[in-house]
Design a protein around this motif. Structure first.
Motif, mmCIF file in Angstrom:
data_model
loop_
_atom_site.group_PDB
_atom_site.id
_atom_site.type_symbol
_atom_site.label_atom_id
_atom_site.label_comp_id
_atom_site.label_asym_id
_atom_site.label_seq_id
_atom_site.Cartn_x
_atom_site.Cartn_y
_atom_site.Cartn_z
ATOM 1 N N HIS A 255 6.136 5.250 -2.569
ATOM 2 C CA HIS A 255 5.757 6.611 -3.185
ATOM 3 C C HIS A 255 6.283 7.642 -2.339
ATOM 4 C CE1 HIS A 255 2.856 9.694 -4.465
ATOM 5 N NE2 HIS A 255 2.523 8.783 -5.622
ATOM 6 N N GLY A 256 6.568 8.899 -3.238
ATOM 7 C CA GLY A 256 7.290 10.086 -2.738
ATOM 8 C C GLY A 256 6.280 10.679 -1.612
ATOM 9 N N GLY A 257 5.098 10.553 -1.893
ATOM 10 C CA GLY A 257 4.018 10.844 -0.816
ATOM 11 C C GLY A 257 4.019 10.329 0.543
ATOM 12 N N ARG B 113 12.153 -0.524 -1.765
ATOM 13 C CA ARG B 113 10.857 -1.242 -2.134
ATOM 14 C C ARG B 113 10.444 -2.044 -1.119
ATOM 15 N NH1 ARG B 113 10.277 -2.097 -7.569
ATOM 16 N NH2 ARG B 113 12.264 -1.571 -8.694
ATOM 17 N N GLN C 22 15.671 5.260 -3.518
ATOM 18 C CA GLN C 22 14.649 4.318 -3.819
ATOM 19 C C GLN C 22 14.623 3.135 -2.656
ATOM 20 O OE1 GLN C 22 14.918 3.540 -7.938
ATOM 21 N NE2 GLN C 22 14.107 5.487 -8.593
ATOM 22 N N LYS D 208 0.935 -1.159 -0.023
ATOM 23 C CA LYS D 208 -0.014 -0.059 0.034
ATOM 24 C C LYS D 208 0.768 1.361 -0.042
ATOM 25 C CE LYS D 208 -0.699 0.180 4.870
ATOM 26 N NZ LYS D 208 -1.870 0.043 5.995
ATOM 27 N N HIS D 209 2.295 1.073 0.471
ATOM 28 C CA HIS D 209 2.910 2.517 0.292
ATOM 29 C C HIS D 209 3.682 2.474 -1.051
ATOM 30 C CE1 HIS D 209 2.919 0.823 4.529
ATOM 31 N NE2 HIS D 209 2.462 2.191 4.728
ATOM 32 N N CYS D 210 3.371 1.575 -1.949
ATOM 33 C CA CYS D 210 4.353 1.618 -3.294
ATOM 34 C C CYS D 210 3.604 2.183 -4.524
ATOM 35 C CB CYS D 210 4.845 0.061 -3.571
ATOM 36 S SG CYS D 210 6.001 -0.358 -2.334
ATOM 37 N N ASN D 211 4.424 2.880 -5.339
ATOM 38 C CA ASN D 211 3.676 3.290 -6.257
ATOM 39 C C ASN D 211 3.736 2.174 -7.642
ATOM 40 O OD1 ASN D 211 6.377 3.235 -7.560
ATOM 41 N ND2 ASN D 211 6.936 5.335 -7.298
ATOM 42 N N ARG D 212 3.422 2.707 -8.761
ATOM 43 C CA ARG D 212 3.242 1.759 -9.746
ATOM 44 C C ARG D 212 4.517 0.993 -10.356
ATOM 45 N NH1 ARG D 212 1.222 5.209 -14.526
ATOM 46 N NH2 ARG D 212 1.911 3.306 -15.488
ATOM 47 N N ALA D 213 5.717 1.608 -9.866
ATOM 48 C CA ALA D 213 6.991 0.919 -10.198
ATOM 49 C C ALA D 213 7.394 -0.033 -8.831
ATOM 50 C CB ALA D 213 7.960 1.874 -10.436
#
Length: 139
Positions: free
Chosen positions: A44-46, A86, A84, A35-40
């Motif tokens: 997520h920076g947010g 993961r 970055q 839930k903390h990750c972006n599409r990559a």
């Protein structure tokens, strides 16, 4: 929360934890989940900006008096992303740097579980009415 204050809805959503809190210092930790990750598949920076903002706010609002709290609102926030990540655990370490009776300045750094700097930022915060002194306001 370390002082017994209930978690906010946003804290419940992101599932970060206040692990250290003292005068002018706060440490938050967050175990990364999908839930903390972006599409990559990266955090997520947010999420990183939230850890910076929130840890800074806590560093300015330590209240040593049981049953009382101090609160701030964010006036300005800068963020820089330096890496970055993961998976694992993130640790945001914040310090109140300067300020007066109403406006304070804080800085935070976010590290991965290996100690690599992932993000950093600074913020300007205004104490909410009643929070200007260490006595704070009743919960």
């Amino acid at each position: 929360m370390l002082d017994g204050e209930p978690k906010s809805g946003f804290q419940e959503l992101l599932d970060y934890h206040l692990t250290e809190w003292s005068e002018d210092r706060a440490v938050l930790e967050l175990t990364i989940s999908p839930k903390h990750c972006n599409r990559a598949g990266l955090v997520h920076g947010g999420v990183l900006a939230t850890l910076i903002d929130t840890s800074c706010g806590f560093s300015a609002t330590f209240c040593p008096h049981p049953g009382r709290v101090r609160r701030v609102v964010t006036l300005q926030l800068t963020t820089s992303f330096t890496g970055q990540v993961r998976h694992g655990t993130l640790r945001a370490i914040a310090h109140k740097k300067a300020g007066g009776s109403r406006i304070v300045f804080c800085a935070s750094e976010v590290f991965d579980e290996n100690g690599k700097l992932i993000a950093m930022g600074e913020g300007t915060f205004r104490y909410r009415t009643g929070s200007e002194t260490p006595h704070g306001v009743a919960l």
